[in-house]
Design a protein around this motif. Structure first.
Motif, mmCIF file in Angstrom:
data_model
loop_
_atom_site.group_PDB
_atom_site.id
_atom_site.type_symbol
_atom_site.label_atom_id
_atom_site.label_comp_id
_atom_site.label_asym_id
_atom_site.label_seq_id
_atom_site.Cartn_x
_atom_site.Cartn_y
_atom_site.Cartn_z
ATOM 1 N N LEU A 101 0.812 -1.215 0.000
ATOM 2 C CA LEU A 101 0.000 0.000 0.000
ATOM 3 C C LEU A 101 0.848 1.269 0.000
ATOM 4 C CD1 LEU A 101 -3.006 0.223 -0.122
ATOM 5 C CD2 LEU A 101 -3.059 0.596 2.328
ATOM 6 N N ARG A 102 1.819 1.306 0.882
ATOM 7 C CA ARG A 102 2.598 2.540 0.995
ATOM 8 C C ARG A 102 3.396 2.861 -0.268
ATOM 9 N NH1 ARG A 102 2.574 4.610 6.433
ATOM 10 N NH2 ARG A 102 4.194 6.064 5.861
ATOM 11 N N PRO A 103 4.062 1.878 -0.896
ATOM 12 C CA PRO A 103 4.771 2.223 -2.141
ATOM 13 C C PRO A 103 3.817 2.783 -3.195
ATOM 14 C CG PRO A 103 5.448 0.066 -1.381
ATOM 15 C CD PRO A 103 4.332 0.487 -0.486
ATOM 16 N N LEU A 104 2.598 2.217 -3.264
ATOM 17 C CA LEU A 104 1.643 2.723 -4.255
ATOM 18 C C LEU A 104 1.171 4.128 -3.881
ATOM 19 C CD1 LEU A 104 -0.501 -0.456 -4.968
ATOM 20 C CD2 LEU A 104 0.926 0.755 -6.603
ATOM 21 N N GLN A 105 0.943 4.317 -2.566
ATOM 22 C CA GLN A 105 0.501 5.644 -2.133
ATOM 23 C C GLN A 105 1.585 6.691 -2.382
ATOM 24 O OE1 GLN A 105 -0.536 4.468 1.820
ATOM 25 N NE2 GLN A 105 -2.742 4.559 1.419
ATOM 26 N N MET A 106 2.840 6.252 -2.275
ATOM 27 C CA MET A 106 3.952 7.180 -2.467
ATOM 28 C C MET A 106 3.935 7.771 -3.883
ATOM 29 S SD MET A 106 7.967 6.216 -2.268
ATOM 30 C CE MET A 106 8.019 5.286 -3.782
ATOM 31 N N ILE A 107 3.602 6.919 -4.844
ATOM 32 C CA ILE A 107 3.662 7.385 -6.237
ATOM 33 C C ILE A 107 2.343 8.019 -6.671
ATOM 34 C CG2 ILE A 107 2.956 5.198 -7.295
ATOM 35 C CD1 ILE A 107 5.904 6.686 -8.743
ATOM 36 N N PHE A 148 6.055 11.223 -16.914
ATOM 37 C CA PHE A 148 4.972 10.241 -16.951
ATOM 38 C C PHE A 148 5.537 8.856 -17.270
ATOM 39 C CE2 PHE A 148 1.679 8.089 -19.615
ATOM 40 C CZ PHE A 148 0.821 7.774 -18.574
ATOM 41 N N HIS A 149 6.422 8.798 -18.270
ATOM 42 C CA HIS A 149 6.983 7.496 -18.641
ATOM 43 C C HIS A 149 7.885 6.940 -17.547
ATOM 44 C CE1 HIS A 149 5.068 7.097 -22.453
ATOM 45 N NE2 HIS A 149 5.331 8.368 -22.703
ATOM 46 N N ALA A 150 8.600 7.849 -16.863
ATOM 47 C CA ALA A 150 9.464 7.387 -15.767
ATOM 48 C C ALA A 150 8.603 6.750 -14.681
ATOM 49 C CB ALA A 150 10.238 8.566 -15.189
ATOM 50 N N MET A 151 7.460 7.354 -14.423
ATOM 51 C CA MET A 151 6.602 6.817 -13.361
ATOM 52 C C MET A 151 6.020 5.457 -13.741
ATOM 53 S SD MET A 151 4.757 10.008 -11.700
ATOM 54 C CE MET A 151 5.728 11.386 -11.171
ATOM 55 N N LEU A 152 5.723 5.282 -15.029
ATOM 56 C CA LEU A 152 5.220 3.970 -15.457
ATOM 57 C C LEU A 152 6.252 2.887 -15.149
ATOM 58 C CD1 LEU A 152 3.399 4.574 -18.872
ATOM 59 C CD2 LEU A 152 2.472 4.601 -16.570
ATOM 60 N N THR A 153 7.526 3.240 -15.327
ATOM 61 C CA THR A 153 8.579 2.260 -15.039
ATOM 62 C C THR A 153 8.626 1.947 -13.544
ATOM 63 O OG1 THR A 153 9.804 3.268 -16.824
ATOM 64 C CG2 THR A 153 11.046 1.798 -15.377
ATOM 65 N N VAL A 154 8.515 2.999 -12.724
ATOM 66 C CA VAL A 154 8.558 2.772 -11.275
ATOM 67 C C VAL A 154 7.387 1.864 -10.857
ATOM 68 C CG1 VAL A 154 8.397 3.902 -9.021
ATOM 69 C CG2 VAL A 154 9.699 4.968 -10.858
ATOM 70 N N ILE A 155 6.222 2.086 -11.475
ATOM 71 C CA ILE A 155 5.048 1.275 -11.128
ATOM 72 C C ILE A 155 5.299 -0.195 -11.471
ATOM 73 C CG2 ILE A 155 2.587 0.916 -11.617
ATOM 74 C CD1 ILE A 155 2.613 4.024 -12.266
ATOM 75 N N GLN A 156 5.969 -0.422 -12.588
ATOM 76 C CA GLN A 156 6.307 -1.803 -12.964
ATOM 77 C C GLN A 156 7.168 -2.447 -11.874
ATOM 78 O OE1 GLN A 156 5.519 -4.060 -15.170
ATOM 79 N NE2 GLN A 156 7.168 -5.468 -14.631
ATOM 80 N N TRP A 157 8.072 -1.660 -11.298
ATOM 81 C CA TRP A 157 8.892 -2.215 -10.214
ATOM 82 C C TRP A 157 8.019 -2.544 -9.005
ATOM 83 C CZ3 TRP A 157 12.829 2.386 -10.620
ATOM 84 C CH2 TRP A 157 13.578 2.217 -11.790
#
Ligand code: ASP
Length: 443
Positions: free
Chosen positions: A48-54, A201-210
């Motif tokens: 939850l927290r990693p998702l909330q962070m982004i 935006f694209h950088a964040m998509l990569t972080v979400i994949q992680w």
């Protein structure tokens, strides 16, 4: 990319089965886990927290990116109306479906007076012991007027930074829409800024994949904590009947109605699309929060789901806070079930009131765990008022306590449908935008 998807899906399914198994085993051998068990804590920390962070940075960047690429405020206005109409229609449809089901199945009927009094007493003590009681009763005091005021205030934020810090997505979305329009209107002067936004935006998509790699373990922890708290045996008796009614309704809405809408309005196979965004649906299931799932929903729609970033970045952030189909359905079923338990006969007018207030209460509910349980009070209070008008005795608010215990399990299921409804919205808007740009080209 595709291999990642397959491995993650297999891991998630394993986590699902093993989590339920371990939770039930823990319940049987050690008794009920506390609400704040170490398992829930671990789930919060790991997923939850990693998702909330982004979440908030993603909303800002995604909405600015989406709006600045649509550009034209007139087209945006039309699109806004279309999306609002779609959301409202879907939620009304879900609440009506829930009402029809609960009135047909009638899980709350058939109890003797003593049985229903025992249940109500149990509900009363669960209600008083629940930490959310403050919010529950506050909602009763504010009623529908309060729900409207709440939405209006969120739509006009005082300070964007304050809203970001408080995690109020609606305020952040409004601010980002305005800034996105400014970016689009700036022409050459804002070209660089638009490129930066797109890059981010694209950088964040990569972080979400992680972050998605954390999902199986997060889901496992949540499931052990939730099943270990109530046990699978809770799916028995009238409360079990109520749960099955909610689940049946969610299944019909999720597997039939929404795919059908995708086929008709987006001209693509609804079930194939559902499979392609499955990781967003699993995340909704694991976190019980449409808001926390938002980053994954955006990612899945724009990559595997084949939705355009333009449409997705506009539709999903709005949908995560406003479009809660599963919650609307649940609110209608839950409220009417409680009236059945108390042996109250409802008229068609009461049922219409339940459908309308369930929809409103769902719009007003935030995309966070248990938000639907808190706004359920609005529905119960509205039907109670209608009963009072006819001189029929009201039901006690504490009856909600009867369903508090099993709420988190249902929350997982309804959040999955909330997220799925948003994805369908993004797919349909993608097609609408494609068609309108094709028409402009032809003209
Ligand atoms: N947990 C749900 C969501 O985030 C809201 C609810 O409680 O129904 O979508």
């Amino acid at each position: 990319m595709h291999n990642h998807g397959r491995t993650q899906t297999i891991l998630i399914l394993c986590a699902l089965v093993i989590g339920v198994f371990v939770g039930e085993w823990s319940f049987r051998s050690n008794g009920a886990l506390p609400a704040d068990s170490g398992w829930m804590l671990a789930g919060n920390l790991l997923l939850l927290r990693p998702l909330q962070m982004i979440l908030i940075p993603l909303v800002v960047v995604a909405v600015m990116h989406g709006i600045s690429s649509i550009g034209n405020p007139k087209q945006l206005g039309k699109l806004g109306l279309l999306v609002a109409g779609f959301y409202l229609g879907c939620m009304l449809c879900a609440a009506t479906l829930g009402t029809l089901l609960v009135e047909t199945i009638r899980p709350g009927d058939g109890l003797t007076l003593v049985e229903s009094q025992t249940l109500l007493d149990m509900g009363d003590s669960a209600f008083k012991a629940d930490t959310r009681v403050g919010a529950l009763t506050a909602n009763q005091a504010t009623g529908i007027g309060g729900a409207f005021k709440n939405i209006a205030e969120q739509l006009l934020p005082k300070s964007p930074l304050g809203e970001m810090a408080a995690g109020n997505t609606i305020g952040v979305i409004v601010f980002s829409i305005v800034l996105g329009l400014g970016l689009a209107a700036g022409g050459d002067k804002t070209q660089r800024a638009r490129e930066v936004v797109e890059g981010l935006f694209h950088a964040m998509l990569t972080v979400i994949q992680w972050i998605l790699w954390l999902m199986p373990i997060g889901l496992f922890c949540f499931l052990v904590g939730i099943v270990g708290r109530v046990g699978l045996g809770s799916i028995a008796g009238p409360v079990g009947g109520y749960m099955l009614t909610v689940l049946l309704g969610l299944a019909i809405h999720g597997f039939l109605i929404l795919p059908l809408l995708t086929c008709v309005f987006a001209r693509s196979n609804g079930w194939t699309f559902m499979w392609s965004v499955r990781r967003a649906l699993f995340t909704g299931f694991a976190t019980s929060s449409s808001n926390a799932t938002l980053p994954v929903t955006v990612r899945e729609c724009t990559t595997n789901g084949g939705c355009s970033p333009k449409a997705t970045n506009f539709v999903i952030p709005l949908g995560a806070t406003l479009n809660l189909d599963g919650t609307a359905l649940y609110e209608a079923v839950a409220a009417l079930f409680l009236f059945q338990l108390c042996g109250v006969d409802l008229t068609t007018t009461d049922l219409v009131i339940a459908v309308l207030t369930a929809t409103l209460a769902a719009i007003g509910a935030a995309g966070i765990p248990s938000a639907g349980l808190v706004t359920l009070v609005i529905v119960v209070a509205a039907v109670n008022t209608s009963l009072e008008g006819r001189g029929v005795e009201k039901i006690p608010l504490s009856a909600i306590g009867i369903i508090i215990g099993v709420d988190r399990l249902l929350d997982m299921a309804r959040t999955t449908i909330n997220v799925w409804g948003d994805c369908v919205g993004a797919k349909i808007v993608t097609r609408v935008l494609e068609r309108s740009s094709a028409q402009t080209r032809d003209a």
